[in-house]
Structure formats: structure tokens, C-alpha cells
Design a protein around this motif. Sequence first.
Motif, PDB file in Angstrom:
ATOM      1  N   LEU A 189     -14.800  -7.730   8.618  1.00  0.00           N
ATOM      2  CA  LEU A 189     -14.747  -6.816   9.757  1.00  0.00           C
ATOM      3  C   LEU A 189     -16.037  -5.985   9.868  1.00  0.00           C
ATOM      4  CD1 LEU A 189     -11.056  -5.590   9.607  1.00  0.00           C
ATOM      5  CD2 LEU A 189     -12.045  -7.302  11.131  1.00  0.00           C
ATOM      6  N   ALA A 190     -16.686  -5.724   8.735  1.00  0.00           N
ATOM      7  CA  ALA A 190     -17.935  -4.956   8.750  1.00  0.00           C
ATOM      8  C   ALA A 190     -19.085  -5.763   9.343  1.00  0.00           C
ATOM      9  CB  ALA A 190     -18.293  -4.501   7.346  1.00  0.00           C
ATOM     10  N   GLU A 191     -19.093  -7.067   9.077  1.00  0.00           N
ATOM     11  CA  GLU A 191     -20.168  -7.912   9.601  1.00  0.00           C
ATOM     12  C   GLU A 191     -19.889  -8.409  11.020  1.00  0.00           C
ATOM     13  OE1 GLU A 191     -19.171 -12.340   7.836  1.00  0.00           O
ATOM     14  OE2 GLU A 191     -20.165 -10.884   6.538  1.00  0.00           O
ATOM     15  N   ALA A 192     -18.660  -8.316  11.492  1.00  0.00           N
ATOM     16  CA  ALA A 192     -18.309  -8.798  12.833  1.00  0.00           C
ATOM     17  C   ALA A 192     -19.055  -8.039  13.932  1.00  0.00           C
ATOM     18  CB  ALA A 192     -16.806  -8.718  13.048  1.00  0.00           C
ATOM     19  N   PRO A 193     -19.149  -6.685  13.927  1.00  0.00           N
ATOM     20  CA  PRO A 193     -19.891  -5.985  14.974  1.00  0.00           C
ATOM     21  C   PRO A 193     -21.397  -6.299  14.920  1.00  0.00           C
ATOM     22  CG  PRO A 193     -18.418  -4.468  13.880  1.00  0.00           C
ATOM     23  CD  PRO A 193     -18.382  -5.759  13.113  1.00  0.00           C
ATOM     24  N   ALA A 194     -21.930  -6.560  13.722  1.00  0.00           N
ATOM     25  CA  ALA A 194     -23.346  -6.869  13.590  1.00  0.00           C
ATOM     26  C   ALA A 194     -23.669  -8.211  14.262  1.00  0.00           C
ATOM     27  CB  ALA A 194     -23.735  -6.917  12.115  1.00  0.00           C
ATOM     28  N   GLU A 195     -22.718  -9.156  14.201  1.00  0.00           N
ATOM     29  CA  GLU A 195     -22.909 -10.448  14.826  1.00  0.00           C
ATOM     30  C   GLU A 195     -22.872 -10.318  16.354  1.00  0.00           C
ATOM     31  OE1 GLU A 195     -19.892 -12.963  13.298  1.00  0.00           O
ATOM     32  OE2 GLU A 195     -20.774 -13.092  11.304  1.00  0.00           O
TER      33      GLU A 195
END
Length: 100
Positions: free
Chosen positions: A92-98
Motif C-alpha cells: 500500500l505504501a508503494e501503490a501511490p508512488a506508482e
Amino acid sequence: MARRCELTGKAVQVGHLVSHSNRKTKCRFLPNLCNVTLQSDALGKRVRLRVTAHALRSVEHRGGLDAFLIKAGEGDLSQTARLLKREIHKKLAEAPAEAA
């Protein structure tokens, strides 16, 4: 295998059965454990867990396994559930970065 819920930590309780004449007999009260396969939406995989019927209702109430684990405290969770919680947090932490 311990008789303990992997999500809530609920375990065997010990007490007395009390008769009408007030005699006390030692008794073990076992949790209602069910072997279930739950779907993690964030990870996109299925996970087999041994949980109580009450925990299963709580998972449904909170909106799925991911939502339940994010809100759950580390103390009650089993080792498997803790690892799952960490994986979900990372995903979930890397999802907005993608998305950016």
C-alpha cells in the motif's frame, strides 16, 4: 498446533462447570476455530488461516482481510498474520508512488 485464533489471539479458557448443588468441575472452554482461506486484495493472493468464527465475522464487518490487518494490533496476531500485515503495508505504501 495451538488452539489459538491467528487474527484475534483468542485461546483456550479454563473454568468450572457449576451444578445445581454448586459442585465445581474443571472444564476447558475451546474457541470455535475454523480453517478458512481469505483473499488479500492488496497482495492479490489467497491465505489459509485458522481463525475463530467471531474473527471471521469481524473481518467481514471491517471490509476484508486487508482492512482488518491494517487496524489490528501486533500483539494479538500470529507470526503468519504479522508477516502478512507487513507485506500489505509495503504494498500500500508503494501503490501511490506508482500512480504518480
